[in-house]
Design a protein around this motif. Structure first.
Motif, PDB file in Angstrom:
ATOM      1  N   ILE A 180      -3.855   3.512  -6.390  1.00  0.00           N
ATOM      2  CA  ILE A 180      -2.917   4.347  -5.620  1.00  0.00           C
ATOM      3  C   ILE A 180      -2.907   3.938  -4.151  1.00  0.00           C
ATOM      4  O   ILE A 180      -1.835   3.835  -3.538  1.00  0.00           O
ATOM      5  N   ALA A 181      -4.078   3.679  -3.577  1.00  0.00           N
ATOM      6  CA  ALA A 181      -4.130   3.220  -2.181  1.00  0.00           C
ATOM      7  C   ALA A 181      -3.393   1.890  -2.040  1.00  0.00           C
ATOM      8  O   ALA A 181      -2.667   1.668  -1.062  1.00  0.00           O
ATOM      9  N   ALA A 182      -3.552   1.011  -3.019  1.00  0.00           N
ATOM     10  CA  ALA A 182      -2.874  -0.284  -2.984  1.00  0.00           C
ATOM     11  C   ALA A 182      -1.366  -0.119  -3.134  1.00  0.00           C
ATOM     12  O   ALA A 182      -0.593  -0.825  -2.476  1.00  0.00           O
ATOM     13  N   LYS A 183      -0.934   0.798  -3.978  1.00  0.00           N
ATOM     14  CA  LYS A 183       0.498   1.053  -4.114  1.00  0.00           C
ATOM     15  C   LYS A 183       1.089   1.534  -2.796  1.00  0.00           C
ATOM     16  O   LYS A 183       2.156   1.078  -2.382  1.00  0.00           O
ATOM     17  N   ALA A 184       0.374   2.435  -2.127  1.00  0.00           N
ATOM     18  CA  ALA A 184       0.857   2.921  -0.824  1.00  0.00           C
ATOM     19  C   ALA A 184       0.982   1.759   0.154  1.00  0.00           C
ATOM     20  O   ALA A 184       1.968   1.670   0.902  1.00  0.00           O
ATOM     21  N   LEU A 185       0.002   0.868   0.142  1.00  0.00           N
ATOM     22  CA  LEU A 185       0.054  -0.301   1.023  1.00  0.00           C
ATOM     23  C   LEU A 185       1.276  -1.151   0.703  1.00  0.00           C
ATOM     24  O   LEU A 185       2.053  -1.492   1.603  1.00  0.00           O
ATOM     25  N   LEU A 186       1.441  -1.525  -0.563  1.00  0.00           N
ATOM     26  CA  LEU A 186       2.542  -2.418  -0.934  1.00  0.00           C
ATOM     27  C   LEU A 186       3.904  -1.759  -0.770  1.00  0.00           C
ATOM     28  O   LEU A 186       4.887  -2.462  -0.525  1.00  0.00           O
ATOM     29  N   ASP A 187       3.969  -0.444  -0.888  1.00  0.00           N
ATOM     30  CA  ASP A 187       5.226   0.260  -0.603  1.00  0.00           C
ATOM     31  C   ASP A 187       5.597   0.120   0.868  1.00  0.00           C
ATOM     32  O   ASP A 187       6.769  -0.036   1.206  1.00  0.00           O
ATOM     33  N   ALA A 188       4.600   0.189   1.735  1.00  0.00           N
ATOM     34  CA  ALA A 188       4.831   0.117   3.184  1.00  0.00           C
ATOM     35  C   ALA A 188       4.875  -1.319   3.695  1.00  0.00           C
ATOM     36  O   ALA A 188       5.578  -1.618   4.663  1.00  0.00           O
ATOM     37  N   PRO A 231       4.984  -4.975   1.788  1.00  0.00           N
ATOM     38  CA  PRO A 231       4.936  -5.784   0.576  1.00  0.00           C
ATOM     39  C   PRO A 231       4.372  -7.191   0.771  1.00  0.00           C
ATOM     40  O   PRO A 231       4.245  -7.943  -0.188  1.00  0.00           O
ATOM     41  N   ASN A 232       4.003  -7.540   1.993  1.00  0.00           N
ATOM     42  CA  ASN A 232       3.444  -8.866   2.269  1.00  0.00           C
ATOM     43  C   ASN A 232       2.169  -8.723   3.108  1.00  0.00           C
ATOM     44  O   ASN A 232       2.090  -9.237   4.219  1.00  0.00           O
ATOM     45  N   PRO A 233       1.161  -8.026   2.582  1.00  0.00           N
ATOM     46  CA  PRO A 233      -0.032  -7.764   3.387  1.00  0.00           C
ATOM     47  C   PRO A 233      -0.958  -8.975   3.502  1.00  0.00           C
ATOM     48  O   PRO A 233      -1.015  -9.821   2.604  1.00  0.00           O
ATOM     49  N   THR A 234      -1.672  -9.008   4.596  1.00  0.00           N
ATOM     50  CA  THR A 234      -2.740  -9.993   4.766  1.00  0.00           C
ATOM     51  C   THR A 234      -3.994  -9.469   4.074  1.00  0.00           C
ATOM     52  O   THR A 234      -4.055  -8.298   3.683  1.00  0.00           O
ATOM     53  N   GLU A 235      -4.996 -10.311   3.967  1.00  0.00           N
ATOM     54  CA  GLU A 235      -6.261  -9.855   3.392  1.00  0.00           C
ATOM     55  C   GLU A 235      -6.837  -8.711   4.224  1.00  0.00           C
ATOM     56  O   GLU A 235      -7.367  -7.733   3.672  1.00  0.00           O
ATOM     57  N   ASP A 236      -6.726  -8.808   5.542  1.00  0.00           N
ATOM     58  CA  ASP A 236      -7.216  -7.726   6.408  1.00  0.00           C
ATOM     59  C   ASP A 236      -6.450  -6.430   6.154  1.00  0.00           C
ATOM     60  O   ASP A 236      -7.043  -5.348   6.140  1.00  0.00           O
ATOM     61  N   ASP A 237      -5.134  -6.536   5.962  1.00  0.00           N
ATOM     62  CA  ASP A 237      -4.332  -5.352   5.652  1.00  0.00           C
ATOM     63  C   ASP A 237      -4.818  -4.695   4.367  1.00  0.00           C
ATOM     64  O   ASP A 237      -4.929  -3.464   4.282  1.00  0.00           O
ATOM     65  N   ARG A 271      -7.805  -4.973   2.896  1.00  0.00           N
ATOM     66  CA  ARG A 271      -9.145  -4.398   3.074  1.00  0.00           C
ATOM     67  C   ARG A 271      -9.080  -3.089   3.859  1.00  0.00           C
ATOM     68  O   ARG A 271      -9.795  -2.136   3.550  1.00  0.00           O
ATOM     69  N   PHE A 272      -8.219  -3.027   4.861  1.00  0.00           N
ATOM     70  CA  PHE A 272      -8.073  -1.797   5.639  1.00  0.00           C
ATOM     71  C   PHE A 272      -7.496  -0.680   4.771  1.00  0.00           C
ATOM     72  O   PHE A 272      -7.953   0.467   4.831  1.00  0.00           O
ATOM     73  N   ALA A 273      -6.500  -1.021   3.936  1.00  0.00           N
ATOM     74  CA  ALA A 273      -5.831  -0.007   3.102  1.00  0.00           C
ATOM     75  C   ALA A 273      -6.769   0.615   2.072  1.00  0.00           C
ATOM     76  O   ALA A 273      -6.609   1.776   1.721  1.00  0.00           O
ATOM     77  N   ILE A 274      -7.744  -0.148   1.596  1.00  0.00           N
ATOM     78  CA  ILE A 274      -8.660   0.378   0.583  1.00  0.00           C
ATOM     79  C   ILE A 274     -10.018   0.759   1.169  1.00  0.00           C
ATOM     80  O   ILE A 274     -10.940   1.088   0.420  1.00  0.00           O
ATOM     81  N   ALA A 275     -10.114   0.781   2.488  1.00  0.00           N
ATOM     82  CA  ALA A 275     -11.400   1.083   3.140  1.00  0.00           C
ATOM     83  C   ALA A 275     -11.918   2.475   2.805  1.00  0.00           C
ATOM     84  O   ALA A 275     -13.125   2.708   2.833  1.00  0.00           O
ATOM     85  N   GLY A 276     -11.054   3.390   2.458  1.00  0.00           N
ATOM     86  CA  GLY A 276     -11.473   4.746   2.099  1.00  0.00           C
ATOM     87  C   GLY A 276     -11.852   4.911   0.641  1.00  0.00           C
ATOM     88  O   GLY A 276     -12.118   6.021   0.195  1.00  0.00           O
ATOM     89  N   ASN A 277     -11.878   3.819  -0.090  1.00  0.00           N
ATOM     90  CA  ASN A 277     -12.197   3.844  -1.516  1.00  0.00           C
ATOM     91  C   ASN A 277     -13.486   3.081  -1.762  1.00  0.00           C
ATOM     92  O   ASN A 277     -13.547   1.879  -1.536  1.00  0.00           O
ATOM     93  N   VAL A 307      -9.458  -7.177  -3.989  1.00  0.00           N
ATOM     94  CA  VAL A 307      -8.569  -7.723  -2.958  1.00  0.00           C
ATOM     95  C   VAL A 307      -7.687  -8.808  -3.562  1.00  0.00           C
ATOM     96  O   VAL A 307      -6.473  -8.854  -3.306  1.00  0.00           O
ATOM     97  N   ASP A 308      -8.274  -9.668  -4.389  1.00  0.00           N
ATOM     98  CA  ASP A 308      -7.491 -10.729  -5.050  1.00  0.00           C
ATOM     99  C   ASP A 308      -6.387 -10.142  -5.924  1.00  0.00           C
ATOM    100  O   ASP A 308      -5.267 -10.656  -5.944  1.00  0.00           O
ATOM    101  N   ALA A 309      -6.697  -9.084  -6.652  1.00  0.00           N
ATOM    102  CA  ALA A 309      -5.707  -8.457  -7.537  1.00  0.00           C
ATOM    103  C   ALA A 309      -4.553  -7.865  -6.737  1.00  0.00           C
ATOM    104  O   ALA A 309      -3.383  -8.010  -7.127  1.00  0.00           O
ATOM    105  N   ILE A 310      -4.864  -7.206  -5.639  1.00  0.00           N
ATOM    106  CA  ILE A 310      -3.808  -6.621  -4.804  1.00  0.00           C
ATOM    107  C   ILE A 310      -2.947  -7.726  -4.201  1.00  0.00           C
ATOM    108  O   ILE A 310      -1.714  -7.628  -4.185  1.00  0.00           O
ATOM    109  N   ALA A 311      -3.583  -8.799  -3.740  1.00  0.00           N
ATOM    110  CA  ALA A 311      -2.832  -9.933  -3.189  1.00  0.00           C
ATOM    111  C   ALA A 311      -1.947 -10.567  -4.261  1.00  0.00           C
ATOM    112  O   ALA A 311      -0.795 -10.942  -3.991  1.00  0.00           O
TER     113      ALA A 311
END
Length: 162
Positions: free
Chosen positions: A111-119, A121-127, A129-135, A146-150
């Motif tokens: 769900i955190a990754a979906k929120a990231l990709l919705d906002a 859709p071309n995140p960096t690795e840092d993006d 890692r930051f998006a899932i930092a609360g998980n 991280v590889d799967a989200i990328a």
């Protein structure tokens, strides 16, 4: 204790339920609605296993009262799968990359990754890692996650996701 009536949209479906005023949204989703994909980890907002989208924003469901969901749009991990039965690209990539170990954290991270990709859709690795930092994942070093989200990112950009 008098119960409160809550009407909201969960995974695209109008839902009505009754809850005690002190009931968390997490407990209501799992018990009253029967959506057990959202996991109960710490119950104090520290682990992220209960992450849902509440009006499009990643939210720890354990920190929200169910009554606060009145009129809200909620997406749980069960809502990622398309109406056609196809998995979301994130779910496919998590399987292909071996990103789920015990699986307890996986729904919240998805769900955190979906929120990231919705906002973004071309995140960096840092993006990512930051998006899932609360998980918190207790099984892995996050590399496969991280590889799967990328890997899912271009699939989402191509419009494969709903």
């Amino acid at each position: 204790m008098k119960k409160l009536h809550v009407s909201c949209r969960i995974n695209g479906e109008e839902r009505d339920f009754e809850v005690a005023p002190n009931r968390s949204l997490l407990d209501a989703l799992r018990s009253e609605i029967g959506l057990t994909g959202t996991k109960k980890g710490c119950d104090v907002g520290e682990c992220g296993s209960c992450t849902i989208l509440l009006n499009g924003q990643p939210t720890n469901a354990c920190l929200v009262l169910a009554a606060e969901a009145q009129g809200a749009e909620i997406t749980t991990v069960e809502g990622l799968q398309g109406q056609d039965g196809l998995l979301h690209p994130l779910q496919e990539c998590f399987m292909q990359c071996g990103a789920a170990q015990c699986g307890f954290c996986t729904p919240g991270i998805l769900i955190a990754a979906k929120a990231l990709l919705d906002a973004n859709p071309n995140p960096t690795e840092d993006d990512i890692r930051f998006a899932i930092a609360g998980n918190i994942c207790r099984c892995t070093g996050y590399t496969k996650i991280v590889d799967a989200i990328a890997a899912a990112s271009p699939l989402v950009r191509e419009g494969s996701a709903s």
